[in-house]
Design a protein around this motif. Sequence first.
Motif, PDB file in Angstrom:
ATOM      1  N   UNK A  42      53.401  22.515  40.588  1.00  0.00           N
ATOM      2  CA  UNK A  42      54.163  21.272  40.401  1.00  0.00           C
ATOM      3  C   UNK A  42      55.661  21.502  40.550  1.00  0.00           C
ATOM      4  N   UNK A  43      56.122  22.659  40.083  1.00  0.00           N
ATOM      5  CA  UNK A  43      57.555  22.954  40.125  1.00  0.00           C
ATOM      6  C   UNK A  43      57.989  23.527  41.465  1.00  0.00           C
ATOM      7  N   UNK A  44      57.011  23.926  42.289  1.00  0.00           N
ATOM      8  CA  UNK A  44      57.349  24.541  43.564  1.00  0.00           C
ATOM      9  C   UNK A  44      58.148  25.814  43.375  1.00  0.00           C
ATOM     10  N   UNK A  45      57.585  26.756  42.614  1.00  0.00           N
ATOM     11  CA  UNK A  45      58.303  27.985  42.254  1.00  0.00           C
ATOM     12  C   UNK A  45      57.718  29.207  42.959  1.00  0.00           C
ATOM     13  N   UNK A  46      58.015  29.403  44.233  1.00  0.00           N
ATOM     14  CA  UNK A  46      57.477  30.575  44.941  1.00  0.00           C
ATOM     15  C   UNK A  46      58.036  31.892  44.432  1.00  0.00           C
ATOM     16  N   UNK A  47      59.139  31.824  43.661  1.00  0.00           N
ATOM     17  CA  UNK A  47      59.760  33.057  43.166  1.00  0.00           C
ATOM     18  C   UNK A  47      59.153  33.532  41.859  1.00  0.00           C
ATOM     19  N   UNK A  48      58.053  32.913  41.421  1.00  0.00           N
ATOM     20  CA  UNK A  48      57.478  33.232  40.112  1.00  0.00           C
ATOM     21  C   UNK A  48      56.032  33.684  40.225  1.00  0.00           C
ATOM     22  N   UNK A  49      55.723  34.780  39.527  1.00  0.00           N
ATOM     23  CA  UNK A  49      54.347  35.269  39.384  1.00  0.00           C
ATOM     24  C   UNK A  49      54.024  35.341  37.899  1.00  0.00           C
TER      25      UNK A  49
ATOM     26  N   UNK B   8      40.260  31.370  34.473  1.00  0.00           N
ATOM     27  CA  UNK B   8      38.921  30.810  34.258  1.00  0.00           C
ATOM     28  C   UNK B   8      38.775  30.224  32.859  1.00  0.00           C
ATOM     29  N   UNK B   9      39.905  30.066  32.168  1.00  0.00           N
ATOM     30  CA  UNK B   9      39.919  29.396  30.867  1.00  0.00           C
ATOM     31  C   UNK B   9      41.172  28.530  30.780  1.00  0.00           C
ATOM     32  N   UNK B  10      40.991  27.237  30.953  1.00  0.00           N
ATOM     33  CA  UNK B  10      42.124  26.322  30.850  1.00  0.00           C
ATOM     34  C   UNK B  10      42.523  26.168  29.389  1.00  0.00           C
TER      35      UNK B  10
ATOM     36  N   UNK C  33      49.094  25.413  37.539  1.00  0.00           N
ATOM     37  CA  UNK C  33      49.430  24.028  37.844  1.00  0.00           C
ATOM     38  C   UNK C  33      50.934  23.779  37.668  1.00  0.00           C
ATOM     39  N   UNK C  34      51.523  24.419  36.645  1.00  0.00           N
ATOM     40  CA  UNK C  34      52.963  24.296  36.422  1.00  0.00           C
ATOM     41  C   UNK C  34      53.744  24.854  37.608  1.00  0.00           C
TER      42      UNK C  34
END
Length: 289
Positions: free
Chosen positions: A20-27, A45-47, A16-17
């Motif tokens: 929200x941040x629009x970070x396509x450069x992050x995995x 599968x565990x929030x 979700x972070x």
Amino acid sequence: MAVRIITDSASDITPEDIEAAGSPALTVLPLSITFGSDTYTDSVDLTHKRFYELLVECDDLPKTGQVNPYAFEGAIREAREAGEDAVVITVSGKLSGTYESAVSAASGFDGGVYVVDSRNVCVGERVLVDYALRLVREGLTAADIATALEQVRDDIFVVGLLDTLEYLRRGGRVPAAAAAVGQLLSIKPVISVEDGEVVVLGKARGSKNGRNLLTQQIEKSGGIDFSMPIALGYAGLDDVLLRKYIEDSRGIWEANVCADDLPVHSVGATIGTHVGPGAIALAFFKKSA
């Protein structure tokens, strides 16, 4: 060449972070979390919310499992096949085998991959990732980003306040008798991360004194460099205690940033297992001497 930042979920960066941040450069690669015979994938599968519900319900502490080399290899390969170099930022090698997994995976590639031990965890690891993403946006190469991260990682200061000793007791990190006395006297430990390991900086009696001690440690560190990323974290189902701290310590922020704009995040399983609900934390880069 384009650069991809790869990190692990000990940074508490959730899907979700990223959205929200629009970070396509992050995995973000997830650690595993095991409650009894049930194993979950962190933030998949565990929030964080469900994690704390299970933590309170269960008598025994869960166990966290490192990201394995295969997962890192897949993420790195995906980046390289997309024409990207990769900078991998991991939880402290003194707290998890995840760093060694990343190094092992990176060794199978012929260049273009750089592994950085954050020497931190939770919000401390997170601010280093945030800084790396800033450098990606500024157009630095992967090699230059890795070098820059290694130059500043020891400038990160993390300070946290625990609401209870119960989970340290469960994990065998404090004796049962000491935890019982601490509970009776409402002792609130203040912790930090030094040289990649979690340490106790001090103890205060009561929440108000604990928050004051937290602020004292920030001042003792030399202060916050507001030109660099900062992050605040809370453990549990809500951020009430953290918001109380922000209000009580508004003198720290008001000249530099609106309190409503402070980046507040939930703390996940890697640290939440040991500190329990009600803990709060702050990570920042110290001002240059």
